[in-house]
Design an enzyme around this catalytic site. Structure first.
Site, short mmCIF file in Angstrom:
data_model
loop_
_atom_site.label_atom_id
_atom_site.label_comp_id
_atom_site.label_asym_id
_atom_site.label_seq_id
_atom_site.Cartn_x
_atom_site.Cartn_y
_atom_site.Cartn_z
N PRO A 10 0.79 -1.24 0.00
CG PRO A 10 -0.16 -1.13 2.12
CD PRO A 10 0.50 -2.08 1.17
CG ASN A 11 -0.23 4.28 1.32
OD1 ASN A 11 -1.24 4.82 0.84
ND2 ASN A 11 -0.24 3.68 2.49
NE ARG A 18 4.13 6.65 1.51
CZ ARG A 18 4.33 5.40 1.92
NH1 ARG A 18 4.62 4.46 1.04
NH2 ARG A 18 4.23 5.10 3.19
CE1 TYR A 23 9.13 4.97 2.27
CE2 TYR A 23 7.62 6.83 2.42
CZ TYR A 23 8.10 5.63 2.92
OH TYR A 23 7.55 5.09 4.06
CG ASN A 73 8.44 -2.06 0.01
OD1 ASN A 73 7.93 -2.16 1.13
ND2 ASN A 73 9.08 -0.97 -0.37
CB ALA A 76 1.72 0.21 6.27
CG HIS A 79 5.39 -1.97 10.16
ND1 HIS A 79 6.73 -2.26 10.23
CD2 HIS A 79 5.26 -1.00 9.22
CE1 HIS A 79 7.39 -1.47 9.39
NE2 HIS A 79 6.53 -0.70 8.77
CG ASP A 86 0.01 -17.18 8.38
OD1 ASP A 86 1.07 -17.20 9.05
OD2 ASP A 86 -1.12 -17.25 8.91
CD GLU A 100 10.67 -7.55 5.58
OE1 GLU A 100 10.81 -8.67 6.10
OE2 GLU A 100 10.46 -6.51 6.23
CG HIS A 102 11.41 -2.31 4.23
ND1 HIS A 102 10.04 -2.23 4.23
CD2 HIS A 102 11.72 -3.48 4.84
CE1 HIS A 102 9.54 -3.29 4.84
NE2 HIS A 102 10.54 -4.08 5.21
CB SER A 104 12.75 4.36 4.50
OG SER A 104 11.78 3.50 5.09
NE ARG A 109 10.36 6.24 7.93
CZ ARG A 109 9.39 6.00 7.04
NH1 ARG A 109 9.48 4.96 6.22
NH2 ARG A 109 8.35 6.80 6.97
NE ARG A 113 7.27 4.62 9.45
CZ ARG A 113 6.19 4.67 8.67
NH1 ARG A 113 5.85 3.63 7.93
NH2 ARG A 113 5.45 5.76 8.61
C1 DQA Z 1 8.47 1.00 3.52
C2 DQA Z 1 8.60 1.24 5.03
C3 DQA Z 1 7.25 1.04 5.72
O1 DQA Z 1 7.38 1.30 7.11
C4 DQA Z 1 6.23 2.00 5.17
O2 DQA Z 1 4.95 1.75 5.74
C5 DQA Z 1 6.16 1.98 3.68
C6 DQA Z 1 7.38 1.86 2.91
C7 DQA Z 1 9.78 1.31 2.77
O3 DQA Z 1 9.90 0.88 1.63
O4 DQA Z 1 10.65 2.01 3.30
O5 DQA Z 1 5.09 2.17 3.09
O6 DQA Z 1 8.16 -0.37 3.31
#
Ligand code: DQA
Length: 145
Positions: A10-11, A18, A23, A73, A76, A79, A86, A100, A102, A104, A109, A113
């Site tokens: 998401p996002n 953003r 980012y 990735n 959110a 977390h 699963d 996995e 990220h 950031s 942070r 997170r």
């Molecule tokens: C993220 C880090 C997460 O905490 C955050 O919710 C994101 C992006 C990252 O790529 O740094 O949406 O996964």
């Protein structure tokens, strides 16, 4: 041709606008170009993004069914989504790598997170290197040469 699924939660569809201080100012299509460049002709990059937990889970099931390595990735969902954890476990327990990533460094942070429910079932974790986090993950799941 082998295929790598690059799945974004998401996002992340808002990358580019953003929180550019966190980012960067590049969007997912720029990321796709970088990954395709590094992958070369023998590896297909299938980059997707969704804000929907159920869709992300379905894509992980697809990774199992097609034995496709995954760069994930979870954004959110990292977390708190035990359902995504699963589904990620289904991938790695099938012997398929799942990294996995990220953009950031979540550990530098906010407190919420600092924990990932995904990391414990991932093959490995790469965080804090901007889009290079994905490129480093690609080196692992689709080594060049
Ligand atoms: C993220 C880090 C997460 O905490 C955050 O919710 C994101 C992006 C990252 O790529 O740094 O949406 O996964």
């Amino acid at each position: 041709m082998s295929r790598v699924l690059v799945l974004n939660g998401p996002n992340l569809g808002r990358l580019g606008s953003r929180e550019p201080d966190v980012y960067g100012d590049q969007d997912l299509s720029a990321l796709r170009v970088l990954l395709i460049e590094q992958a070369g002709p023998a590896v297909e990059i299938d980059l997707r993004q969704t804000d929907d937990e159920a869709e992300l889970i379905r894509w992980l099931h697809e990774a199992v069914d097609t034995a496709s390595p995954v760069i994930l990735n979870p954004a959110a969902f990292t977390h708190y989504s035990y359902a995504l954890r699963d589904a990620a476990a289904l991938v790695t327990k099938a012997g398929i790598p799942l990294v996995e990533v990220h953009i950031s460094n979540p550990h530098a942070r906010e407190e919420f997170r600092h924990s990932s429910v995904i990391s414990g079932v991932a093959t490995g974790v790469i965080a804090g290197f901007g889009f290079d986090s994905y490129l480093l993950a690609l080196r692992v799941v689709a080594p060049v040469g």
